[in-house]
Design an enzyme around this catalytic site. Structure first.
Site, PDB file in Angstrom:
ATOM      1  N   GLY A   1       0.805  -1.223   0.000  1.00 48.78           N
ATOM      2  CA  GLY A   1       0.000   0.000   0.000  1.00 48.78           C
ATOM      3  C   GLY A   1       0.827   1.256   0.000  1.00 48.78           C
TER       4      GLY A   1
ATOM      5  N   LYS B   1       9.689   2.907   0.111  1.00 50.90           N
ATOM      6  CA  LYS B   1       8.528   2.795   1.005  1.00 50.90           C
ATOM      7  C   LYS B   1       8.054   4.201   1.367  1.00 50.90           C
ATOM      8  CE  LYS B   1       6.819   0.560   5.173  1.00 50.90           C
ATOM      9  NZ  LYS B   1       7.112  -0.412   6.256  1.00 50.90           N
TER      10      LYS B   1
ATOM     11  N   ASP C   1      -3.058   6.873   1.888  1.00 48.03           N
ATOM     12  CA  ASP C   1      -2.525   7.755   0.838  1.00 48.03           C
ATOM     13  C   ASP C   1      -1.187   7.271   0.286  1.00 48.03           C
ATOM     14  OD1 ASP C   1      -0.754   8.391   2.922  1.00 48.03           O
ATOM     15  OD2 ASP C   1      -1.927  10.145   3.519  1.00 48.03           O
ATOM     16  N   GLY C   2      -0.714   6.103   0.731  1.00 45.28           N
ATOM     17  CA  GLY C   2       0.541   5.575   0.202  1.00 45.28           C
ATOM     18  C   GLY C   2       1.780   6.299   0.698  1.00 45.28           C
TER      19      GLY C   2
ATOM     20  N   ARG D   1      14.545   0.597   0.674  1.00 50.10           N
ATOM     21  CA  ARG D   1      14.737  -0.710   1.299  1.00 50.10           C
ATOM     22  C   ARG D   1      15.419  -1.671   0.317  1.00 50.10           C
ATOM     23  NH1 ARG D   1       9.600  -2.595   4.774  1.00 50.10           N
ATOM     24  NH2 ARG D   1       8.758  -3.180   2.740  1.00 50.10           N
TER      25      ARG D   1
ATOM     26  N   ASP E   1       1.605 -11.504   6.536  1.00 54.94           N
ATOM     27  CA  ASP E   1       2.130 -10.645   5.473  1.00 54.94           C
ATOM     28  C   ASP E   1       3.417  -9.944   5.893  1.00 54.94           C
ATOM     29  OD1 ASP E   1      -0.148  -9.420   7.056  1.00 54.94           O
ATOM     30  OD2 ASP E   1       0.763  -7.595   6.274  1.00 54.94           O
ATOM     31  N   ASN E   2       3.836 -10.129   7.149  1.00 49.82           N
ATOM     32  CA  ASN E   2       5.095  -9.544   7.619  1.00 49.82           C
ATOM     33  C   ASN E   2       6.147 -10.616   7.897  1.00 49.82           C
ATOM     34  OD1 ASN E   2       4.039  -6.969   7.485  1.00 49.82           O
ATOM     35  ND2 ASN E   2       3.363  -6.964   9.610  1.00 49.82           N
TER      36      ASN E   2
ATOM     37  N   ASP F   1       9.538  -5.476   7.580  1.00 51.77           N
ATOM     38  CA  ASP F   1       8.476  -4.537   7.959  1.00 51.77           C
ATOM     39  C   ASP F   1       8.566  -4.095   9.421  1.00 51.77           C
ATOM     40  OD1 ASP F   1       7.577  -4.491   5.427  1.00 51.77           O
ATOM     41  OD2 ASP F   1       5.680  -5.479   5.782  1.00 51.77           O
TER      42      ASP F   1
END
Length: 616
Positions: A93, A114, A126-127, A184, A276-277, A286
Site C-alpha cells: 500500500g 517505502k 494515501d501511500g 529498502r 504478510d510480515n 516490515d
C-alpha cells in the site's frame, strides 16, 4: 496486472501491478547507510564536494522524484492473516519495487521505495509514510543487520516539504507531518502472505484471496522462489516437485525458527507478526511498532494497539510457528498438508530450542561444555531478571566482567553494578500502575459473572486478571522502601551468581590455561551481548531533532548502531568518526551528539519519561 490504474482496487490474477512514484516537494536526505548502499555498488564519496552532489542525487532518486534508468516500478500483491484473522487482499500500500540491482559481488538485490505514493493496494490510505515511522524503520533495519540478525536493509531516508495529515494517537487530534521515503534493500520482499492470494473464502471472515483457483500462478511463484533463493534445493530435487517443495518448506521452517530465536536473545519484539510480515527467505521484514525490551518482562507488548498481547515477546516463537502453518495451507496442493504439518511439528520447536540455547551459551560465555543443566541456568537468569526488573541488554553486557574467583569485596561491587541495572521503585510503580478505573473494573468483574456473552464483547479474562495482578503488585510496592528493594534485588542476584560461578568452574576443569579461557570467554560474550541497541527513547530523541530540522542525531545514532558491540563509554568516538566523514558537521550537531535528551549515555537503561512512549 494488465491495468496501470493506481487507484485502490482488487487485483485478481496477478502478483504485481505497474505503478509510478508520486513526486514530493523539496526532497532532503535525512541519512544514508554506506554499508547498505555498498551492496548496490555505491561507494563513499571521495570528497566533501562530491558527497554533496551525491546526497542531492540520492534525495531525488530515492524520494521517487526521478526514476533510475531501467527501472520498472511495481507494487506487490499479497494477502495476510492480521491478528489471527484472514484480512483478504493487502499488498504494497505504500511500497514500490524499483527493480533488481546486480551488486559488485554478483548478488541480486531488490530495491524498493517505502512511502512513495498511491498503489492499487493503498485502500483508504494515501501511500505515504512520515518522518517518525521512516526514521524508526531506517535505523532499526541497519541496527538488526549489525547485530547479526537476518533482515531487510535500509539505504537512505529522504524527507520532504510535502505534508500528510496523521492522527498520531488516534485521539481526534490530527496534525500535518512530512512525507518521508525509505529505500529498502533485500534479496526479495516476497512473504508468506504472497502465497495467500490464492486462498478460497475464509470460513470465519468471509474474505478470499483475489487469485482464487489460479494454481498456475502459485506454481510459477513457487518455482521462482525456490529456483532463485533456494537453488541448492532446486538442483537436488529437480525431478520431484513434491520432494522439492517439502525440502523448501523444511528450510524456511528452520530459518524462521532460528530468526525468532535470534530476536529472543536480543530482546527484540516485532510487534505485528501477521503472515504478510513474514519473509519467504527468513528475514526480519516490515519495521512498524517494534521495540527492544528494556526491563525484562516476558509478557512485554511493544505495540500499543495489540490489546490482547497476541504479539507479546514470549508469544513470538509460537506465533511464527502458527504463521508457518498458514504458509503450509497456502502451498496446497503443491505440497500436501500432511507432509508440511509433519515437517512443522518435527523441525520448528527443535530448531528454535537448539539455536536459542546455543546463542544463550555464547551470551553467558559457556564456550567449553554443553550440558543439560544450561537450559535451567538460562531460565533461572531470566526469572531473576524478571523478579528484579533487570535491564535485559545491560545485565547480559555486565556479566562478561564477572569472575569465578571474585573475593567478597569485589563481589559486593559487582552486585551493586547489577542492582543499578534493575528497575527503581519509581520505575516499578509506573510499570504496575493500575490502568482501569476501580468502578470500571468492578463493573467488568460483575459482568463476567452475570453476562459472560456481553463481557466477551468488551473484555477478556486475561486482561482482567492482568489488571488484578497490577493492583496487587502496586499495593505491595507502596509498602516497600528503596533500601528494601535494593536488598531484595541483591539477594536474588547473589543466588543466581552462585549457580553461574559453579557452572563456570565446570568450564575451567577442562582447560589447561584459565587466563586464556577467560580471555576467550569474554571475547565471545562481548561479540554476542550488544552494548547499544535502538531503544525507543534513543529513536524518539532522533525523531524529535529531525522534526525540528536537525538530522545530525539520526546520523550519529546510525553510526553508533553500526558498532553495537563496540566499547565506547561516551558517544565521543562515534561522534569523531561521524565528523571525519561529514566535515560540515555543525556545532549544534556536535552538541546534540554528546548526550540524549535526558543527558544519559546511549547505553543507559531508559529514563522515566520513556515509559510514557507509546508506539502503535
Amino acid at each position: 496486472d494488465a491495468s496501470e490504474d493506481s487507484a485502490p482496487r482488487p487485483v485478481p490474477g496477478a502478483c504485481f501491478c505497474r505503478v509510478r512514484p508520486s513526486p514530493v516537494q523539496n526532497p532532503q536526505l535525512v541519512a544514508m547507510s554506506l554499508p547498505a548502499l555498498a551492496l548496490l555498488g555505491l561507494g563513499a564519496a571521495p570528497s566533501a564536494a562530491e558527497r554533496e552532489v551525491r546526497e542531492a542525487e540520492a534525495a531525488q532518486y530515492f524520494s521517487g522524484n526521478r526514476l533510475l534508468p531501467g527501472s520498472e516500478p511495481a507494487a506487490h500483491c499479497y494477502c495476510g492473516h492480521q491478528f489471527g484473522s484472514f484480512a483478504g487482499q493487502l499488498g504494497d500500500g505504500a511500497a514500490m519495487y524499483l527493480g533488481e540491482v546486480l551488486g559488485p559481488r554478483g548478488e541480486r538485490w531488490e530495491i524498493q521505495l517505502k512511502g512513495a505514493g498511491l498503489t492499487p493496494f493503498s485502500r483508504q490510505a494515501d501511500g505515504r509514510k512520515v518522518l517518525r515511522s521512516s526514521i524508526r524503520e531506517f535505523l532499526c533495519s541497519e541496527a538488526m543487520f549489525h547485530l547479526g540478525i537476518p533482515t531487510t536493509r535500509a539505504g537512505t531516508c529522504v524527507t520532504s516539504d510535502s505534508k500528510v495529515v496523521r492522527d498520531i494517537f488516534y485521539d481526534g487530534n490530527p496534525k500535518n507531518e512530512r512525507c518521508t521515503v525509505v529505500l529498502r534493500i533485500a534479496s526479495t520482499f516476497i512473504r508468506f502472505g504472497s502465497f495467500e492470494i490464492f486462498k478460497p473464502t475464509d470460513e470465519h471472515t468471509g474474505r478470499k484471496g483475489p487469485s482464487v483457483n489460479r494454481n498456475d500462478i502459485r506454481i510459477q511463484m513457487l518455482d521462482y522462489v525456490i529456483g532463485t533463493f533456494y537453488p541448492e534445493i532446486q538442483e537436488a530435487y529437480s525431478d520431484n516437485s513434491i520432494q522439492r517443495n517439502a525440502a523448501f518448506f523444511k528450510e524456511i521452517t528452520k530459518r524462521t525458527a532460528r530468526l525468532v530465536a535470534e530476536w529472543q536473545c536480543v530482546g527484540f519484539c516485532h510487534g505485528v507478526l501477521n503472515t504478510d510480515n513474514m519473509s519467504i527467505v527468513g528475514l526480519t521484514i516490515d519495521y512498524g511498532p517494534f521495540g527492544f525490551m528494556d526491563r525484562y518482562d516476558p509478557e512485554h507488548i511493544c505495540n500499543g494497539s495489540d490489546n490482547t498481547g497476541r504479539y507479546a515477546y514470549n508469544k513470538q516463537p509460537e506465533i511464527c510457528k502458527w504463521n508457518l502453518g498458514k504458509l503450509a495451507e497456502a502451498l496446497v496442493p503443491e505440497l500436501p498438508l500432511e507432509i508440511s504439518e509433519l515437517i512443522l511439528e518435527e523441525d520448528y520447536d527443535a530448531e528454535f530450542e537448539k539455536h536459542y540455547l546455543q546463542k544463550m551459551r555464547k551470551k553467558l560465555g559457556l564456550i567449553q561444555l554443553e550440558i543439560e543443566e544450561d537450559d535451567k541456568l538460562v531460565s533461572d537468569l531470566l526469572e531473576t531478571m524478571h523478579l528484579t526488573g533487570g535491564d535485559f541488554t545491560n545485565i547480559f553486557y555486565l556479566l562478561s566482567s564477572f569472575l569465578v574467583d571474585f573475593d567478597p569485596s569485589r563481589l559486593e561491587d559487582f552486585l551493586e553494578k547489577l542492582a543499578s541495572q534493575c528497575a527503581s521503585l519509581e520505575e516499578l510503580k509506573v510499570a504496575f500502575r493500575p490502568q482501569m478505573d476501580p468502578r470500571q473494573l468492578s463493573m467488568m468483574l460483575m459482568l463476567a459473572q452475570s453476562n459472560p456473552q456481553l463481557f466477551a464483547l468488551i473484555g477478556t479474562k486475561a486482561n482482567i486478571n492482568k489488571e488484578l495482578e497490577r493492583i496487587e503488585q502496586f499495593s505491595k510496592l507502596q509498602q516497600l522502601t528503596a533500601a528494601d528493594l535494593l536488598s531484595r534485588n541483591q539477594r536474588h542476584w547473589k543466588e543466581w551468581l552462585e549457580k553461574y560461578r559453579i557452572r563456570l568452574q565446570k568450564e575451567i576443569e577442562n582447560v589447561s590455561n584459565a587466563d586464556v579461557w577467560n580471555t576467550d570467554r569474554v571475547k565471545v560474550m562481548n561479540a554476542n551481548n550488544p552494548k547499544y541497541i535502538l531503544r525507543n527513547y534513543i529513536a524518539q530523541n532522533a525523531i524529535e531533532a529531525a522534526e525540528n530540522g536537525d538530522f545530525s542525531e539520526v546520523r550519529n545514532v546510525l553510526k553508533l548502531l553500526e558498532n553495537p558491540f563496540q566499547e565506547t563509554e561516551s558517544f565521543g568516538e562515534v561522534k569523531e568518526e561521524a565528523e571525519a566523514e561529514e566535515e560540515g558537521t555543525t556545532a549544534a550537531a556536535a552538541a546534540c551528539a554528546q548526550v540524549t535528551r535526558s543527558g544519559l549515555p546511549y547505553c543507559s537503561k531508559p529514563p522515566l519519561w520513556a515509559s510514557e512512549l507509546c508506539v502503535t
